[in-house]
Motif scaffolding. Structure first.
Motif: not given
Length: 396
Positions: A236-257
């Protein structure tokens, strides 16, 4: 492309699960719930092997065949024969009743002498492609060899068909992946058909068909899963850290599901075995549990790759990578030690609580065997000689 750490860690973890399952299988009092992971262990291994499939270094099939023969087929044969030669049953046939039962293409042989035992072990190695009793898990090496060659052919044929169709219909881009996906589905259907009809073919062709499905899907997924930018702020540009955090949360959610779905769908079956192409009572259950199990593992290790590189995580990752690098040695040696303990000390160790002591005993012997094979017997593995410290290294 440089080696991607989480893939080696994934492989190492799956191989560790295999070893723990064999402990539980040999000493039932060491209950670790490994039976519940049967649907994902080997399917996950072949999936990740498909991700690593590449022919970039090989200009033609002959060069690819020579390479795979050197690093897979020759070690399979040599290690199978080595561990057959040191099988305790050969030197004390009274131990035979305690040895694992063998089946060769639906044949349950009558074994009355040592020579019968040797004959049927050789049949397992060279006819069934299932290795000798003394090195049982090496069946996966022969299967990986066979499936790699099969997939090479599938990929080349799909590529040629795709090129021909694009000449006729330019809009048919991406046809190669579609053809490979169809071939994977047809292969699984063939493996299931042979299973339900109790058909066993020479060299484990029936299990090759089943395994090819997971191998091909690993290859189909590798473009996305091996992308080093996945989960990175550079997406991303500008909101990189936020998107990185969302991607990590998505991995956690995918693992649980994924693992929740696996736990709901999976049905433990003591007779389930990819090696024997025994796939359970339901194709949808087998397929769904395998897919969700693989997805859960992939998401877990992609998430673990984002964790801080501090001591506990770094050590665990290093151990798993070492297991991956030394898979041939670990799989052969751990099984042989379990066989010896089963033949000689089963009554001593197969007791509540005490059975878990088998794990450190096997681990200690395996750790000692790694430098022996990597530094002295390296030619049996089709690998280059390395130093003791390098063979046990967990720092990279």
């Amino acid at each position: 492309m440089a080696r991607i750490g989480w893939i080696d860690e994934f492989k190492g973890f799956v191989l560790l699960l295999v070893c723990l399952y064999h402990v539980e299988q040999s000493f039932p009092q060491a209950q670790m719930g490994m039976l519940h992971l049967s649907a994902l262990r080997m399917s996950a291994f072949f999936f990740i092997s498909g991700m690593l499939f590449s022919t970039r270094r090989f200009p033609d099939f002959k060069s690819y065949l020579v390479h795979k023969t050197r690093v897979l087929l020759v070690p399979y044969i040599l290690l199978s024969l080595l561990f057959l030669a040191i099988d305790p049953v050969l030197y004390n046939f009274d131990l035979f009743p305690k040895a694992p039962r063998m089946t060769v293409m639906n044949i349950k042989p009558e074994i009355a002498t040592v020579w019968d035992y040797i004959y049927w072990n050789l049949a397992k190695i060279f006819v069934a492609g299932k290795s000798s009793i003394g090195s049982g898990p090496l069946w996966f090496v022969f299967t990986l060899y066979s499936v790699s060659l099969l997939f090479y052919g599938v990929q080349k044929v799909a590529g040629r068909i795709s090129v021909r169709r694009r000449r006729e219909i330019p809009a048919c881009a991406g046809m190669t992946t579609g053809i490979i996906a169809l071939a994977a589905i047809a292969s699984l259907a063939g493996g299931w058909f042979l299973y339900v009809n109790h058909i066993r073919l020479p060299l484990g062709i029936e299990r090759d068909l089943t395994v090819l499905f997971f191998f091909a899907n690993g290859w189909l997924c590798k473009g996305a899963l091996k992308d080093p930018r996945l989960g990175s702020a550079t997406l991303t540009t500008g909101r990189g850290d936020d998107v990185r955090g969302k991607n990590i949360l998505a991995l956690v959610a995918a693992t649980i599901v994924a693992f929740a779905a696996y736990a709901y769908i999976e049905v433990p079956d003591p007779n389930f075995s990819i090696m024997n192409n025994n796939l359970g009572k339901s194709l949808p259950v087998f397929l769904a549990s395998s897919v969700f199990g693989i997805a859960g593992l992939v998401a877990t290790f992609m998430f673990a790759d984002k964790l801080p590189n501090i001591a506990p995580f770094r050590i665990i990752k290093g151990i798993l990578r070492n297991i991956s690098r030394n898979a041939l040695v670990i799989l052969a040696v751990h099984w042989y030690i379990l066989l010896v303990m089963r033949l000689l000390f089963r009554d001593t160790f197969n007791k509540p609580g005490i059975a878990y002591l088998v794990i450190p005993v096997v681990a200690a012997v395996v750790i000692g065997a790694i430098p022996l094979f990597r530094c002295k017997l390296y030619r049996l593995l089709g690998k280059e000689k390395i130093r003791v410290r390098e063979s046990l290294n967990i720092k990279d």
